[in-house]
Design a protein around this motif. Structure first.
Motif, PDB file in Angstrom:
ATOM      1  N   ILE A  18       0.688  -1.238  -0.011  1.00 58.62           N
ATOM      2  CA  ILE A  18      -0.057  -0.174  -0.019  1.00 58.62           C
ATOM      3  C   ILE A  18       0.900   1.266  -0.190  1.00 58.62           C
ATOM      4  O   ILE A  18       0.701   2.318  -0.727  1.00 58.62           O
ATOM      5  CB  ILE A  18      -0.984   0.040   1.291  1.00 58.62           C
ATOM      6  N   ALA A  19       1.943   1.234   0.915  1.00 58.41           N
ATOM      7  CA  ALA A  19       2.738   2.292   0.724  1.00 58.41           C
ATOM      8  C   ALA A  19       3.326   2.485  -0.539  1.00 58.41           C
ATOM      9  O   ALA A  19       3.692   3.725  -0.917  1.00 58.41           O
ATOM     10  CB  ALA A  19       3.854   2.031   1.974  1.00 58.41           C
ATOM     11  N   ALA A  20       3.617   1.350  -1.187  1.00 57.47           N
ATOM     12  CA  ALA A  20       4.564   1.720  -2.495  1.00 57.47           C
ATOM     13  C   ALA A  20       3.695   2.186  -3.553  1.00 57.47           C
ATOM     14  O   ALA A  20       3.926   2.879  -4.181  1.00 57.47           O
ATOM     15  CB  ALA A  20       4.966   0.233  -2.886  1.00 57.47           C
ATOM     16  N   LEU A  21       2.252   1.635  -3.401  1.00 57.05           N
ATOM     17  CA  LEU A  21       1.331   2.100  -4.457  1.00 57.05           C
ATOM     18  C   LEU A  21       0.853   3.700  -4.259  1.00 57.05           C
ATOM     19  O   LEU A  21       0.570   4.357  -5.451  1.00 57.05           O
ATOM     20  CB  LEU A  21       0.181   1.349  -4.447  1.00 57.05           C
ATOM     21  N   THR A  22       0.822   3.877  -2.970  1.00 54.92           N
ATOM     22  CA  THR A  22       0.369   5.344  -2.786  1.00 54.92           C
ATOM     23  C   THR A  22       1.383   6.291  -2.618  1.00 54.92           C
ATOM     24  O   THR A  22       1.280   7.531  -2.575  1.00 54.92           O
ATOM     25  CB  THR A  22      -0.444   5.401  -1.661  1.00 54.92           C
ATOM     26  N   GLY A  23       2.601   5.928  -2.426  1.00 53.67           N
ATOM     27  CA  GLY A  23       3.854   6.751  -2.327  1.00 53.67           C
ATOM     28  C   GLY A  23       4.147   7.358  -0.921  1.00 53.67           C
ATOM     29  O   GLY A  23       4.985   8.356  -0.969  1.00 53.67           O
ATOM     30  N   LYS A  24       3.293   6.756  -0.028  1.00 53.31           N
ATOM     31  CA  LYS A  24       3.333   7.153   1.338  1.00 53.31           C
ATOM     32  C   LYS A  24       4.489   6.609   1.925  1.00 53.31           C
ATOM     33  O   LYS A  24       4.996   5.229   1.602  1.00 53.31           O
ATOM     34  CB  LYS A  24       2.264   6.804   2.011  1.00 53.31           C
ATOM     35  N   GLN A  25       5.044   6.883   3.149  1.00 48.95           N
ATOM     36  CA  GLN A  25       6.035   6.265   3.965  1.00 48.95           C
ATOM     37  C   GLN A  25       5.316   5.143   4.449  1.00 48.95           C
ATOM     38  O   GLN A  25       4.362   5.046   5.162  1.00 48.95           O
ATOM     39  CB  GLN A  25       6.483   7.164   5.089  1.00 48.95           C
ATOM     40  N   HIS A  26       5.932   4.089   4.666  1.00 49.73           N
ATOM     41  CA  HIS A  26       5.437   2.660   5.280  1.00 49.73           C
ATOM     42  C   HIS A  26       5.081   3.020   6.765  1.00 49.73           C
ATOM     43  O   HIS A  26       3.964   2.451   7.216  1.00 49.73           O
ATOM     44  CB  HIS A  26       6.397   1.731   5.294  1.00 49.73           C
ATOM     45  N   LYS A  27       5.961   3.690   7.522  1.00 52.10           N
ATOM     46  CA  LYS A  27       5.567   3.984   8.772  1.00 52.10           C
ATOM     47  C   LYS A  27       4.109   4.930   9.235  1.00 52.10           C
ATOM     48  O   LYS A  27       3.390   4.592  10.214  1.00 52.10           O
ATOM     49  CB  LYS A  27       6.749   4.899   9.529  1.00 52.10           C
ATOM     50  N   ASP A  28       3.980   5.838   7.947  1.00 51.18           N
ATOM     51  CA  ASP A  28       2.789   6.486   8.118  1.00 51.18           C
ATOM     52  C   ASP A  28       1.514   5.609   7.733  1.00 51.18           C
ATOM     53  O   ASP A  28       0.483   5.613   8.403  1.00 51.18           O
ATOM     54  CB  ASP A  28       2.720   7.541   6.998  1.00 51.18           C
TER      55      ASP A  28
END
Length: 249
Positions: A18-28
């Motif tokens: 999900i982080a990779a697909l959305t460009g978000k930090q994994h911690k977020d």
């Protein structure tokens, strides 16, 4: 046999993806999942499908979410980000979807014809690869060894590319401060490489000065041809030329 998806075994998506697909930090993303989990738990939701994996230190490595939890998490994200993840979920579900069962005689005949066609293609592929496999087997059974320059010629690659690949894959190395290439011991023990020791001179005290050269054995050449994807015109045609000369005698 692939396990078919059921209500007890749903398709899941990790917070890392999900982080990779959305460009978000994994911690977020991890933080967002925890906020969602707390809110749903207060509401009495069933969270059995929310799996948490922890690392050796006890920290959360990732969460695995089923489709409802994934879509719930995404409600706080933008439309393009939701769209990316939902498309990926659909792709995962399509990969694990159970095969359709023919319900009519024409459908059964079509399925049988498709399976027969796939089988024929596999047989053709095996037939095409058989000579290459046989050639590599004959190379591996041959004796002797060759220098890296000759090995590169047989493989149809540049010497520098061969050396670069062998160093990257821990076949050979250089000692610090030296330009001489040496073979790793496991490659020597496996019979893939050997060292040729030559006398290059004598010291002032009369002792012989020796130099060691890495050489590729026939077994090593065959494995390199497989690992590096060497073209047929190299190692395989060398075998063919040798066989032709033997038949002409």
């Amino acid at each position: 046999m692939n396990q078919l998806p059921t209500s007890d075994n749903p398709v899941t998506m990790s917070t890392r993806e999900i982080a990779a697909l959305t460009g978000k930090q994994h911690k977020d993303v991890i933080r967002d999942v925890r906020v969602m989990r707390e809110a749903l738990a207060k509401d009495g939701a069933d969270l059995r499908h929310l799996l948490e994996h922890k690392d050796a230190r006890g920290y959360t490595a990732e969460f695995l979410l089923d489709r409802p939890l994934t879509e719930t998490l995404l409600t706080g994200y933008s439309i393009p980000l939701r769209h990316r993840v939902i498309l990926r979920l659909a792709e995962l579900e399509q990969r694990t979807a159970p095969p359709s069962i023919p319900r009519t005689l024409p459908e059964a005949l079509r399925l049988a014809a498709d399976l027969a066609e796939q089988n024929n293609r596999l047989q053709v592929a095996v037939s095409e690869q058989a000579p290459k496999v046989e050639a590599l087997a004959r190379i591996a059974e041959a004796g002797g060894s060759m220098c890296l320059t000759d090995a590169a010629k047989h493989l149809g690659v540049q010497r520098c590319r061969l050396i670069e690949w062998m160093r990257a894959n821990r076949w050979i190395y250089r000692r610090e401060g030296s330009m001489r290439l040496l073979a790793y011991q496991p490659r020597l023990a496996a019979g893939l490489l050997d060292h040729k020791v030559s006398i290059i001179g004598r010291e002032d005290d009369g002792a012989e000065r020796l130099a060691s050269q890495v050489r590729v054995t026939a077994k090593g050449l065959a494995l390199l041809a497989q690992k590096m994807g060497a073209p047929r015109s190299a190692a395989h045609e060398n075998v063919a030329r040798n066989e032709g000369s033997q038949h002409g005698r």
